[in-house]
Design a protein around this motif. Sequence first.
Motif, PDB file in Angstrom:
ATOM      1  N   LEU A 229      -0.213   8.451   8.646  1.00 16.20           N
ATOM      2  CA  LEU A 229      -0.947   8.302   7.388  1.00 16.20           C
ATOM      3  C   LEU A 229      -0.032   8.021   6.208  1.00 16.20           C
ATOM      4  CD1 LEU A 229      -3.705  11.029   6.984  1.00 16.20           C
ATOM      5  CD2 LEU A 229      -3.856   8.614   6.376  1.00 16.20           C
ATOM      6  N   ILE A 230       1.091   8.754   6.124  1.00 18.49           N
ATOM      7  CA  ILE A 230       1.905   8.658   4.910  1.00 18.49           C
ATOM      8  C   ILE A 230       2.617   7.324   4.785  1.00 18.49           C
ATOM      9  CG2 ILE A 230       2.309  11.129   4.791  1.00 18.49           C
ATOM     10  CD1 ILE A 230       5.198  10.585   5.609  1.00 18.49           C
ATOM     11  N   PHE A 231       2.535   6.485   5.830  1.00 15.58           N
ATOM     12  CA  PHE A 231       3.134   5.159   5.726  1.00 15.58           C
ATOM     13  C   PHE A 231       2.170   4.179   5.069  1.00 15.58           C
ATOM     14  CE2 PHE A 231       6.011   5.768   9.680  1.00 15.58           C
ATOM     15  CZ  PHE A 231       6.831   6.589   8.928  1.00 15.58           C
ATOM     16  N   ARG A 232       0.912   4.585   4.953  1.00 13.27           N
ATOM     17  CA  ARG A 232      -0.092   3.618   4.551  1.00 13.27           C
ATOM     18  C   ARG A 232      -0.801   3.929   3.246  1.00 13.27           C
ATOM     19  NH1 ARG A 232      -4.011   2.657   9.325  1.00 13.27           N
ATOM     20  NH2 ARG A 232      -3.936   4.918   9.314  1.00 13.27           N
ATOM     21  N   LYS A 233      -0.842   5.207   2.885  1.00 13.28           N
ATOM     22  CA  LYS A 233      -1.548   5.506   1.654  1.00 13.28           C
ATOM     23  C   LYS A 233      -0.948   6.738   1.007  1.00 13.28           C
ATOM     24  CE  LYS A 233      -5.331   8.175   2.759  1.00 13.28           C
ATOM     25  NZ  LYS A 233      -6.764   8.414   2.914  1.00 13.28           N
ATOM     26  N   ASP A 234      -1.308   6.901  -0.264  1.00 14.81           N
ATOM     27  CA  ASP A 234      -0.982   8.148  -0.897  1.00 14.81           C
ATOM     28  C   ASP A 234       0.478   8.271  -1.325  1.00 14.81           C
ATOM     29  OD1 ASP A 234      -2.706  10.232  -1.485  1.00 14.81           O
ATOM     30  OD2 ASP A 234      -3.194  10.441   0.626  1.00 14.81           O
TER      31      ASP A 234
ATOM     32  N   SER B 167      -0.778  14.443   4.791  1.00 15.04           N
ATOM     33  CA  SER B 167      -0.157  13.648   5.831  1.00 15.04           C
ATOM     34  C   SER B 167       0.652  14.542   6.723  1.00 15.04           C
ATOM     35  CB  SER B 167       0.735  12.630   5.198  1.00 15.04           C
ATOM     36  OG  SER B 167       1.583  13.278   4.319  1.00 15.04           O
TER      37      SER B 167
ATOM     38  N   LEU C  75       1.561   4.044  -3.441  1.00 12.68           N
ATOM     39  CA  LEU C  75       2.631   3.065  -3.582  1.00 12.68           C
ATOM     40  C   LEU C  75       2.081   1.670  -3.310  1.00 12.68           C
ATOM     41  CD1 LEU C  75       5.447   4.972  -1.698  1.00 12.68           C
ATOM     42  CD2 LEU C  75       5.215   4.649  -4.161  1.00 12.68           C
TER      43      LEU C  75
ATOM     44  N   TYR D 257       3.122  10.964  -0.975  1.00  7.89           N
ATOM     45  CA  TYR D 257       3.356  12.222  -0.273  1.00  7.89           C
ATOM     46  C   TYR D 257       4.868  12.457  -0.149  1.00  7.89           C
ATOM     47  CZ  TYR D 257       2.309  16.080   2.873  1.00  7.89           C
ATOM     48  OH  TYR D 257       2.204  17.325   3.421  1.00  7.89           O
TER      49      TYR D 257
ATOM     50  N   LEU E 145       1.490  -1.751  -1.476  1.00 13.77           N
ATOM     51  CA  LEU E 145       1.495  -2.084  -0.050  1.00 13.77           C
ATOM     52  C   LEU E 145       2.335  -3.336   0.189  1.00 13.77           C
ATOM     53  CD1 LEU E 145      -2.223  -1.531   1.046  1.00 13.77           C
ATOM     54  CD2 LEU E 145      -0.337   0.104   0.937  1.00 13.77           C
TER      55      LEU E 145
ATOM     56  N   LYS F 232       0.375  -3.444   7.184  1.00 14.53           N
ATOM     57  CA  LYS F 232       0.018  -3.107   5.803  1.00 14.53           C
ATOM     58  C   LYS F 232       0.481  -1.727   5.374  1.00 14.53           C
ATOM     59  CE  LYS F 232      -3.577  -6.489   5.621  1.00 14.53           C
ATOM     60  NZ  LYS F 232      -4.973  -6.760   5.734  1.00 14.53           N
ATOM     61  N   PHE F 233       1.683  -1.387   5.779  1.00 15.20           N
ATOM     62  CA  PHE F 233       2.276  -0.140   5.302  1.00 15.20           C
ATOM     63  C   PHE F 233       2.618  -0.273   3.824  1.00 15.20           C
ATOM     64  CE2 PHE F 233       4.104   1.936   9.386  1.00 15.20           C
ATOM     65  CZ  PHE F 233       2.877   1.816   9.978  1.00 15.20           C
ATOM     66  N   ASP F 234       2.800   0.852   3.140  1.00 13.92           N
ATOM     67  CA  ASP F 234       3.285   0.778   1.765  1.00 13.92           C
ATOM     68  C   ASP F 234       4.818   0.680   1.769  1.00 13.92           C
ATOM     69  OD1 ASP F 234       4.354   3.370   2.032  1.00 13.92           O
ATOM     70  OD2 ASP F 234       2.624   4.323   1.114  1.00 13.92           O
ATOM     71  N   TRP F 235       5.405   0.567   0.581  1.00 11.37           N
ATOM     72  CA  TRP F 235       6.853   0.356   0.491  1.00 11.37           C
ATOM     73  C   TRP F 235       7.647   1.475   1.160  1.00 11.37           C
ATOM     74  CZ3 TRP F 235       8.037  -1.864  -5.108  1.00 11.37           C
ATOM     75  CH2 TRP F 235       7.363  -3.093  -5.234  1.00 11.37           C
ATOM     76  N   PHE F 236       7.182   2.686   0.948  1.00  8.33           N
ATOM     77  CA  PHE F 236       7.877   3.814   1.566  1.00  8.33           C
ATOM     78  C   PHE F 236       7.818   3.711   3.097  1.00  8.33           C
ATOM     79  CE2 PHE F 236       7.477   7.943   3.672  1.00  8.33           C
ATOM     80  CZ  PHE F 236       8.737   8.462   3.407  1.00  8.33           C
ATOM     81  N   GLY F 237       6.615   3.478   3.630  1.00  3.90           N
ATOM     82  CA  GLY F 237       6.446   3.355   5.081  1.00  3.90           C
ATOM     83  C   GLY F 237       7.306   2.233   5.649  1.00  3.90           C
ATOM     84  N   ALA F 238       7.341   1.106   4.943  1.00  4.19           N
ATOM     85  CA  ALA F 238       8.130  -0.031   5.407  1.00  4.19           C
ATOM     86  C   ALA F 238       9.625   0.317   5.408  1.00  4.19           C
ATOM     87  CB  ALA F 238       7.880  -1.244   4.514  1.00  4.19           C
TER      88      ALA F 238
END
Lengths: 213, 213, 213
Positions: free
Chosen positions: A142-147, B213, A195, A149, A197, C27-33
């Motif tokens: 989850l934390i890779f995609r939204k929010d 998360s 953040l 955290y 995307l 479609k991850f956010d910047w942190f996830g990527a």
Amino acid sequence: MTFTTLIDYIGTFAFAISGIRMAAAKKFDWFGAYVVGLVTAVGGGTIRDLLLGVTPFWMLQPSYLIVTGFALLVVIVFGKQLIKMNTTMFLFDAIGLGLFTVVGFEKSLAAGFPIWVNIIMGTLTGAAGGILRDTLINEVPLIFRKDVYATACILGGFIFYICQKIGIGNAMCEILSASSVILIRIWAVRKSASLPLMKDDTAEEDEAMKGRS
Amino acid sequence: MTFTTLIDYIGTFAFAISGIRMAAAKKFDWFGAYVVGLVTAVGGGTIRDLLLGVTPFWMLQPSYLIVTGFALLVVIVFGKQLIKMNTTMFLFDAIGLGLFTVVGFEKSLAAGFPIWVNIIMGTLTGAAGGILRDTLINEVPLIFRKDVYATACILGGFIFYICQKIGIGNAMCEILSASSVILIRIWAVRKSASLPLMKDDTAEEDEAMKGRS
Amino acid sequence: MTFTTLIDYIGTFAFAISGIRMAAAKKFDWFGAYVVGLVTAVGGGTIRDLLLGVTPFWMLQPSYLIVTGFALLVVIVFGKQLIKMNTTMFLFDAIGLGLFTVVGFEKSLAAGFPIWVNIIMGTLTGAAGGILRDTLINEVPLIFRKDVYATACILGGFIFYICQKIGIGNAMCEILSASSVILIRIWAVRKSASLPLMKDDTAEEDEAMKGRS
């Protein structure tokens, strides 16, 4: 029991509840739910301790296992009622996140690592359990995609560092850092902040990175 | 080759076969099947050794890699015939589970950890390889959803502890503990026994734990 | 900056780019990527270092984190144009694979482990980051299903060993081993070479290995 220990248990409880409820959504059995709850609660700290080369903290005293068992019991007995307590659980979770970040930061600092490792260790302690949980239940983390955290943990780490640099006492650094994490987390959920995307058009990796594995 | 070594290889073989067959069902190539087989066979003991802070056992002698290679060869050559041997493979697997549990328990005990860590280490040694295997092939871990598997390891650990407490010799403790794991496992599969499942209605985590998360 | 350091950064950059682009496709956010890019780049070496019992290499100097940050910036800013650079990125990736294999091999050798452990450590250093990446983005690991990738690392390890046995100087062993990995990789992609696949008919594991987890 000190105040810090109390908060530690509250955080562990909230993290375990989060894992157990997601396991329940996947119809896991009691054992599976317990394992997912435990991994959510202690997984981040375990990765941190393995990276730092020390014995994982939950192997030194059984309280984390007991708190997780208590969380399992609560979900089994009070399942439906828990939904009404979502705000409370969210706050517990945010408080746990703040404390775990500080604990991870300080443990890495005490082991002699530089600031950027400390920030990573604080963030891992707070956020990696949730990533492990999502991997175990076969979902994209989850934390890779939204929010916002893990980002709250990173900022909390910076604040700890700045507090130390300007010579504030250690207890005050801890409080300011943990509070920042908690407040950023609450602010982010209230504002539905997240953040930016990544854009999809940059990736056609299957052909693009032919064979890159 | 001692009797224990023989059983160790039989367990490794059965675990590796299980991983390799699941990899085959996913149409992995030979390398992928070998890796999944190896992770199934040595993954649990590797996690245990990392947590205990010692060099993983399979890095000290190549026999586990060789047994896994042999298992790959067997699956490639005798593929279809293996299906007829399912009872045999199940028994091998149960025997391996019993032995691995005892090995993990004793290794943790020898490292000076308390009983509850020993039980966890026995269970990890027996059951964590299967969890890693399912994660690698991108499935929800089987043992979280059905069957009595890890629970057999936990009970086997308790029995080891009780045997020691009442002063039975070590060899007898090992035999009683491993036998218990094997018998519980056979009993559970015969009776289709499984643990209670979590109820789904307790979880609406996506909204519920908003952003957790 | 030595030549080896330069190649190390090029490999890290290419590995990080591969992870970041796959994260973008999800479609991850910047942190996830960033996390997926970092895990792709340093994950293999981290598993190696944990198995060898030493502090993970990226905790000793921040350059790997910085290179990954730079890779994230490149994908965000130049996303679409990157697709045109696929051949370059593939070459960077292959060069990184060759170097990482040699680095892993030698680190394990220096720690006193035998040849077969060295080959495994070289292969893990080169290929395990990609497996972790695929697990994080919830996909079946690519290298288990197609292509010659890890196999190139294994062969490169053998070549290092043979070079040493016949008494070639260490620098020359490194060059020959890394070059082999790179050339095998390029050859395999050009020829669309891949390992034999497992046959599906050998596996009916759900009933077959009843309850095996």
